[in-house]
Scaffold this motif. Structure first.
Motif, PDB file in Angstrom:
ATOM      1  N   TRP A 182     -49.486 -57.605  93.686  1.00  0.00           N
ATOM      2  CA  TRP A 182     -49.728 -57.241  95.085  1.00  0.00           C
ATOM      3  C   TRP A 182     -49.492 -58.393  96.053  1.00  0.00           C
ATOM      4  CZ3 TRP A 182     -54.532 -53.485  95.573  1.00  0.00           C
ATOM      5  CH2 TRP A 182     -54.146 -52.227  95.113  1.00  0.00           C
ATOM      6  N   GLU A 186     -54.992 -52.460 101.389  1.00  0.00           N
ATOM      7  CA  GLU A 186     -53.717 -51.763 101.568  1.00  0.00           C
ATOM      8  C   GLU A 186     -53.298 -51.775 103.032  1.00  0.00           C
ATOM      9  OE1 GLU A 186     -52.408 -47.106 101.833  1.00  0.00           O
ATOM     10  OE2 GLU A 186     -53.948 -47.639 100.380  1.00  0.00           O
ATOM     11  N   SER A 198     -58.712 -50.536  93.607  1.00  0.00           N
ATOM     12  CA  SER A 198     -57.455 -50.341  92.867  1.00  0.00           C
ATOM     13  C   SER A 198     -57.642 -49.627  91.537  1.00  0.00           C
ATOM     14  CB  SER A 198     -56.779 -51.695  92.628  1.00  0.00           C
ATOM     15  OG  SER A 198     -57.595 -52.521  91.815  1.00  0.00           O
TER      16      SER A 198
END
Length: 466
Positions: free
Chosen positions: A36, A331, A138
């Motif tokens: 990420w 996010e 997640s």
């Protein structure tokens, strides 16, 4: 990046493994070579997809023989570049190893392969009224092996603790291809040093976790979910002190600032339940001990001015909506800008002093910049996100934050904290590890690495250099 895979190695893989075992297709190299983080460009030479521990063992034996560097890869949800392959490494993806065995109801355990997705494990165990209480935003894509390799934290640490407390046994493959069975399903095993703990939190630098026996606990009772509006971080901490004394069993105590909420609303179009804006928000999940006592306590929060607004979820769907405001933050920050992330932890008693001094650092280092704070206040974990100003080049932004990080980490050290609460060290925090580890500790970590991986093939360059 030059290809580091010798022809003899490639021939051995082609001869000894299934046809779909290895890929060198460009799009898959890009996909599996990153996590990420977006600081280091992915540049792996190949990606391997084993289905069994035997395949992992035989592959690592070949990699050790031919000195092929390996980056173990799970759900790639990490935020420290621990699963980034940027130097031509071979990525070892565990995603095909996702088998889950039946839940063992007498011992409350379950054996799973490393590629099992966290949320799938939750569903698998919930059928029996049990859970593996490792939980974070997640969970829908993170994998058990990665959770264990990074000793993942998450939103329920205040009640259940870290991942390492919920792992009874491990199956691990060493750099030489030797398979270790560590502790099995034993609650008690007093036979010397607990080797299992060496691999938990080692970020794939000492061995590759292929299976785990997980410890389970009964699903909690009815959970009430609250969202409170408070003016600032100091008020978040005052409310936490009150929550500790409340007639509640806390499962989560999360906070986020108005900057985080704005990014979530921009990206996900989620609505705030409050009409008036506030500086900070607290999301609390708890199991009430007595409904009347809880109601009285909630009323007293408003009477004493500890909160400016608040709401309690009246249904599971409303609870999910409140949680979405918190779990969408990472996010949303990445989708609407470039955040420089820092994940630090402090003794809970030192949080207030740390946060007040942190404001001075922000004012001096980032005048006018957007700072998005959120975290797991209940266990002392702050996520500090410095957002790249509009119009500033990425390289200039990273240069600014790199210069400022040591000042922040010195403050973390002053207050007895850690430069990484739950994201790990990977590549991003490697240069700063000495702020949390003494020279003697660092040398001991290097000694372990040299002993277990003398050819330095397992996730080389991550955590520390040897």
């Amino acid at each position: 990046m030059a290809d580091v895979l010798p022809e003899a190695f490639l021939r051995a893989v082609a001869d000894g493994f299934p046809a779909d075992f290895l890929t060198r297709e460009s799009s898959e190299l890009q996909e599996y070579g990153r996590d990420w983080t977006r600081v280091h460009a992915p540049a792996p030479s190949a990606v391997a997809f084993p289905r069994t521990t035997d395949e992992v063992a035989r592959l690592l034996a070949l990699c050790n023989q031919y000195r092929v560097p390996v980056v173990p890869s799970g759900g790639r949800t990490g935020l420290a570049a621990g699963a980034v392959a940027s130097r031509g490494e071979l990525v070892l993806s565990l995603q095909r190893m996702n088998r889950m065995e039946p839940v063992e109801l007498l011992g409350n355990t379950v054996r799973v392969q490393a590629g099992a997705v966290t949320e799938a494990v939750h569903r698998h165990c919930a059928e029996h009224g049990l859970t593996w209480p490792v939980d974070f935003a997640s969970k829908g894509s993170s994998q058990v092996g990665g959770n264990i390799a990074t000793n993942a934290g998450g939103v329920k640490v205040i009640r259940y603790g870290l991942t390492r407390q919920w792992v009874l046994g491990l199956q691990v493959v060493t750099a030489q291809g030797q398979v270790l069975e560590l502790n099995g399903a034993l609650e008690k095993n007093n036979t010397g040093a607990d080797l299992r703990q060496l691999f938990i939190g080692s970020e794939g630098t000492l061995g590759v976790i292929t299976e785990a026996t997980l410890k389970l606990t009964p699903l909690p009772g009815k959970q009430d979910v609250f969202l409170f509006a408070v003016p600032d971080v100091a008020a978040v901490l005052r409310l936490f002190r009150e929550a500790r004394r409340a007639p509640l069993l806390l499962s989560a105590y999360e906070f986020f600032t108005d900057k985080c909420l704005a990014r979530v609303q921009r990206h996900r179009k989620l609505r705030s339940p409050f009409e008036a804006p506030s500086g900070c928000y607290v999301l609390m999940e708890a199991e009430g001990k007595d409904a009347a006592e809880v109601e009285g306590w909630l009323g007293s929060l408003f009477e004493r001015g500890l909160v400016t607004d608040g709401t309690m979820a009246q249904s599971p769907s409303q609870a999910s909506e409140l949680w979405a405001l918190r779990e969408s933050i990472s996010e949303s920050l990445s989708a609407t800008g470039l955040p420089h992330k820092n994940d630090v932890s402090l003794p809970v008693a030192n949080l207030e002093a740390f946060c007040s001094e942190l404001d001075a650092i922000f004012s001096a280092r980032y005048p006018g910049w957007e700072i998005a704070l959120f975290g797991h206040i209940g266990d002392g974990n702050l996520h500090i996100n410095i957002m790249k100003p509009e119009g500033m080049e990425k390289a200039e932004f990273l240069a600014h934050t790199k210069k400022a990080d040591p000042t922040m980490f010195e403050l973390v050290r002053k207050h007895g904290g850690s430069i990484s609460a739950e994201h790990g060290i990977g590549l991003l925090k490697k240069d700063y590890l000495a702020f949390s580890r003494s020279p003697a500790e660092l040398e001991m970590l290097r000694t372990l690495k040299r002993a277990l991986d003398p050819n330095n093939i397992l996730n080389p360059g991550k955590i520390l250099d040897v």
